[in-house]
Design a protein around this motif. Sequence first.
Motif, PDB file in Angstrom:
ATOM      1  N   VAL A 127      -7.625  -3.627  -2.399  1.00  0.00           N
ATOM      2  CA  VAL A 127      -6.352  -3.815  -1.727  1.00  0.00           C
ATOM      3  C   VAL A 127      -5.401  -4.669  -2.562  1.00  0.00           C
ATOM      4  CG1 VAL A 127      -7.142  -5.834  -0.394  1.00  0.00           C
ATOM      5  CG2 VAL A 127      -5.250  -4.436   0.452  1.00  0.00           C
ATOM      6  N   ASN A 139      -3.990  -2.391  -5.500  1.00  0.00           N
ATOM      7  CA  ASN A 139      -3.034  -1.384  -5.062  1.00  0.00           C
ATOM      8  C   ASN A 139      -1.739  -2.009  -4.552  1.00  0.00           C
ATOM      9  OD1 ASN A 139      -4.259   1.484  -5.242  1.00  0.00           O
ATOM     10  ND2 ASN A 139      -5.951   0.173  -4.579  1.00  0.00           N
ATOM     11  N   SER A 140      -1.831  -3.173  -3.945  1.00  0.00           N
ATOM     12  CA  SER A 140      -0.614  -3.869  -3.515  1.00  0.00           C
ATOM     13  C   SER A 140       0.223  -4.282  -4.723  1.00  0.00           C
ATOM     14  CB  SER A 140      -0.977  -5.096  -2.680  1.00  0.00           C
ATOM     15  OG  SER A 140      -1.651  -4.724  -1.499  1.00  0.00           O
ATOM     16  N   LYS A 147       2.408   2.389  -0.959  1.00  0.00           N
ATOM     17  CA  LYS A 147       2.490   1.589   0.263  1.00  0.00           C
ATOM     18  C   LYS A 147       1.919   2.350   1.456  1.00  0.00           C
ATOM     19  CE  LYS A 147       6.768  -0.775  -1.069  1.00  0.00           C
ATOM     20  NZ  LYS A 147       8.157  -1.063  -0.646  1.00  0.00           N
ATOM     21  N   ILE A 201      -1.817   2.351   1.351  1.00  0.00           N
ATOM     22  CA  ILE A 201      -2.343   1.030   1.718  1.00  0.00           C
ATOM     23  C   ILE A 201      -2.343   0.871   3.238  1.00  0.00           C
ATOM     24  CG2 ILE A 201      -1.899  -1.462   1.605  1.00  0.00           C
ATOM     25  CD1 ILE A 201      -0.720  -0.930  -1.234  1.00  0.00           C
ATOM     26  N   ARG A 202      -1.216   1.183   3.864  1.00  0.00           N
ATOM     27  CA  ARG A 202      -1.104   1.036   5.326  1.00  0.00           C
ATOM     28  C   ARG A 202      -2.126   1.901   6.061  1.00  0.00           C
ATOM     29  NH1 ARG A 202       4.498   0.885   4.289  1.00  0.00           N
ATOM     30  NH2 ARG A 202       4.614   3.162   4.452  1.00  0.00           N
ATOM     31  N   THR A 218      -6.427 -11.632  -1.317  1.00  0.00           N
ATOM     32  CA  THR A 218      -5.794 -10.361  -1.690  1.00  0.00           C
ATOM     33  C   THR A 218      -5.535  -9.491  -0.466  1.00  0.00           C
ATOM     34  OG1 THR A 218      -8.020  -9.541  -2.185  1.00  0.00           O
ATOM     35  CG2 THR A 218      -6.695 -10.291  -4.045  1.00  0.00           C
ATOM     36  N   TYR A 260      -1.906  -9.474   0.206  1.00  0.00           N
ATOM     37  CA  TYR A 260      -0.972  -8.971  -0.802  1.00  0.00           C
ATOM     38  C   TYR A 260      -0.126  -7.791  -0.317  1.00  0.00           C
ATOM     39  CZ  TYR A 260      -3.212 -11.853  -4.445  1.00  0.00           C
ATOM     40  OH  TYR A 260      -3.697 -12.890  -5.205  1.00  0.00           O
ATOM     41  N   PRO A 261      -0.568  -6.972   0.681  1.00  0.00           N
ATOM     42  CA  PRO A 261       0.350  -5.934   1.168  1.00  0.00           C
ATOM     43  C   PRO A 261       1.684  -6.483   1.663  1.00  0.00           C
ATOM     44  CG  PRO A 261      -1.879  -5.403   1.840  1.00  0.00           C
ATOM     45  CD  PRO A 261      -1.934  -6.785   1.228  1.00  0.00           C
ATOM     46  N   ALA A 307       3.861  -6.653  -1.325  1.00  0.00           N
ATOM     47  CA  ALA A 307       4.299  -5.310  -1.712  1.00  0.00           C
ATOM     48  C   ALA A 307       5.235  -4.688  -0.688  1.00  0.00           C
ATOM     49  CB  ALA A 307       3.075  -4.412  -1.897  1.00  0.00           C
ATOM     50  N   ALA A 325       4.246  -3.512   2.133  1.00  0.00           N
ATOM     51  CA  ALA A 325       3.499  -2.366   2.647  1.00  0.00           C
ATOM     52  C   ALA A 325       3.054  -2.536   4.093  1.00  0.00           C
ATOM     53  CB  ALA A 325       2.271  -2.107   1.763  1.00  0.00           C
ATOM     54  N   GLY A 379       4.696 -13.286  -0.465  1.00  0.00           N
ATOM     55  CA  GLY A 379       4.566 -12.277   0.580  1.00  0.00           C
ATOM     56  C   GLY A 379       5.176 -12.743   1.891  1.00  0.00           C
TER      57      GLY A 379
END
Length: 749
Positions: A414, A417-418, A451, A454-455, A482, A485-486, A489, A491, A547
Amino acid sequence: MPVSVNIPLERAWNSWSSRPAEMVFLPLGLRLTPLAFAASTGKACLFEPGDAVTLGRHALDASLVELQLSHAGTTLDWRYAKPDPFSLTGSWQTAKAGEWGLRFWINLCLSSDSGEEVRFDETQGAAIIRVGHRFAALVSEEPPVQVTGHASLADAVQDYETHGYFHTRSRAGAAPVLVLRFNLEMMRDNRFALAMADRQDLAIAQARALLAGPEMVPPQAEGEPAIALAALRDVVAWNTVWDGINQRPYTAISRNWDLGKFGGFGVWLNDQFYAALMAGELDAGLARDNLAAVFSGATPQGNLPCLLTASDAWVDRSQSPIGGFVVWQLYLRLRARDLIEGAYAALARNHAWWWRERDPGGTGLASFGTSDMGEGLYKGTHFGARNESAMDNSPVHDEARYDKATRTLDLWDVGLNSLLALDAEMLVLMASELGREEEAAAHATRAEATKAHIRETLWDGDRGIFANRRRGGGFVKSLAPTSFYPMLAGAATPEQVDRLCQHLDDPMAFGGDPVIPGVSRTDPAFGDNSYWRGRIWPPFNYLVYHGLRRYGLDERASALAQRSFALFRSAWESRRICPENYNAETGEPLDQPDTERFYSWGALMAKLGIAAATDVTPWHGWEIANPGGEGELGPFASPAGQVRLALSQGRLSLIQGERTLLDTDVAGRISQLSMMDGMLSLRLPPLERACFLRFPHLHAGMKPRASLDGEAVATTEEGGILVHLPASAKAADFELRWRAGVKHKASRS
C-alpha cells in the motif's frame, strides 16, 4: 582528498573531511587539523569518527563551526569562524581538565593534500605554506611551546605515542606536516588565525590582524521554529562532505558512515532525496548538489538505483518513489525552472520502470522486487526485494513470498502504490509546467487509475484501514504507517479518512506517545524494538503529516508536527544527536546498538518543527504563520529569495534583507503566498476580528489596486501601502497589483 576548484568560494573552507574537527580549503587542498595527546593514557587523537566529538552549531558556509572535543577526560570547546572566504579564525577553551594541563597537549597541524612543505618563521611566529602562487599563514595568540615536523598526520600521532610530550628531536622548521604544539597548563585557552594572500608578508599581516579583533559569537536561536531551523541547518551542514571519488559535495546519510562504512561515498536513493529537500530549506545550490548525486546514478534500464557506494551498486532495485514529491516541493520553494527541467525526464523514466518491472500481471498495482541486473549484495533474494521498500525488516513483508519467476514479492504494497500515485501527480504538474501536455494527460490517467485500485483493492473493510495484500489473496496481518499513505496520494474517501484517523488516535494502534510507531502497538513485532520492527522513523511522521495536510486536517497535522519535534528536541538539546529512529515506548534513540546517532533524515522531525511557522506544499503553496509570541526565524529559502520572519506583539513581518515585504496582525496561516514584480497574492485564513496587511516597500506612486475574493478594497498610504480587512468566517483570496518598475520604498523591520 584531491584539490578541487568546483566549489563556490564562500563554501571553500569547510568541514569537508571525515574528521569533523578538521577544516579543509578545497581549492588548494589545505588542511588544518587538531590533534590531542594525553600523557595519562599515552594516546594521541585526531578526532576521527567514533571519537568523542559533540557536534555544535554549523553554518552551511562554515562561517561558524562549533564542536566539543573530548579525549582522556579532558574536554575542549572548539570554534571556527570565517571573516571572509580566504580567512579562518579559531579558538579553544578548556571546559574540563582530565589531568594536569602540562600533560595534555593540543596541536594545530597544517598540511596540504599535494604535499607542499610547510615552514615555520620564528621571527614572525607563523607557519607558512605556499601552494602555487598563493601563501597561507597560520598564527596563534599564544605562541606554540615547540614546532615539530612530520611526513604525515599518522607520523605525528605515532611520534607522540612513542616518545611522549618531552621529546624534542622531532623539532623542525619545515615539513609536509607542521605541528604547532601547545599544552593546557600554559595555553588553557587560545585563539588562532589563518589567512591567505598572494604575498607571504601580506598573509602573515592579515592573520595577525584577525587576532587583534574581538571574537564575535552569534546568539543561540530562540523560539521553537527558530530552534528547529537551526537544528536542520546544523545536521545538513555537518553531514555535507566532499566525495573525493566523484569530485562533488553532497549531504551524506551520516558523515560517520559514508567516508568509512561505504568506502568513500554512499547514496541511498530516498535518503538523498530527503537531503535535497532539507538543503533546499536553506540553500538552492546544495539542494542541486544532492539532486545531482541522485540523478547521476540513473540506470540505462530507467530506474534510479537503491544504493550506490564506492564498492557496490544496487541497480537491481530502486526505492519507493518520493522523488517527484521532493522535486516539486523544491521547485515551489525555489522557483527555479531548471530543477524540473533537469529532473523530469529521469523521474518519468523511473516511474515507467516501476510499472514495467514491478507489475508482472498488469494488475495496476505494483510489488517490490529485485531485477536481474548488476551484482549488488542481496540481489535476487527475498531480503533484496523487501529492501527496495527502504523498510528492510518491517513485519509488513513477513508474510510475502519471493516469486523467482517475476522476481517480486507476491504482495501489493500500500505504501509503494500510494507513492506511485503521488509520483504520477507530481509528474503531471512538472509536465504541464514544461508544456508537455500529452505526457501530463498520460500521467494523470495513471494517477487516477492507481488511486482507484488502492481504494478498491487495498482497503480492508473489516479492520477499517488500508493494508498490504497478497496477490490474489487476503490482507497481511501487520500494519505500518504506510497504511496512511493513501491520504498523501489523495486516494482515500472521506469515510476511509475518518477510519484512518481512529487508528492514528488509538493508543493500542498508532496513537499513544511517542508517535508514530513503525508497526501497530498490538503487533507481536512491536516488542522486537529492532530497526523497522516497532521503532519510530522520521520519514513516517513526515509523510503522514503531509497526508493530513492534504485532507485539510490541519489541527491533527499540527499536533503530529509538534509531537514529532518535541521527540527530536529531547535528544537534540540534551545530547546534540539527530537519531535515525527512536524507541516507540520510551522515545530513547540509543537503547539498542543499530541506531546511527547523527543521521540526515532525522532532521525531518526538525523540518516539521519549522512547519509551524512556514512551509511549502503542493496543496497550500508557500505558507507563513503567526502563532503569536516573540522571535525571529531565518534566513531561509523561499519563493521570494532568502527571507526572515519576525514575530512581535501579535504581528508577523516578512523581511528580505533590510526591506520589510509584509507586516500583518492576521493570526493563523497565510497560504498560497506569491510575490513577483507588480503583483502579490495570498489566501487569508478565517478572521475572527478585523485585521490589516501592510506593505512597507510599496507607495501610492505605484498605483496599488487591492481585491478580496475579486471585490475591490481600499488602500491607504500609512507606513507603506495599508489594507484593512474585515472579520470573516471563511478563508478569502487577497490580491494586490501595482505599477511594476517603480522604485520601492526603503524600509526596515
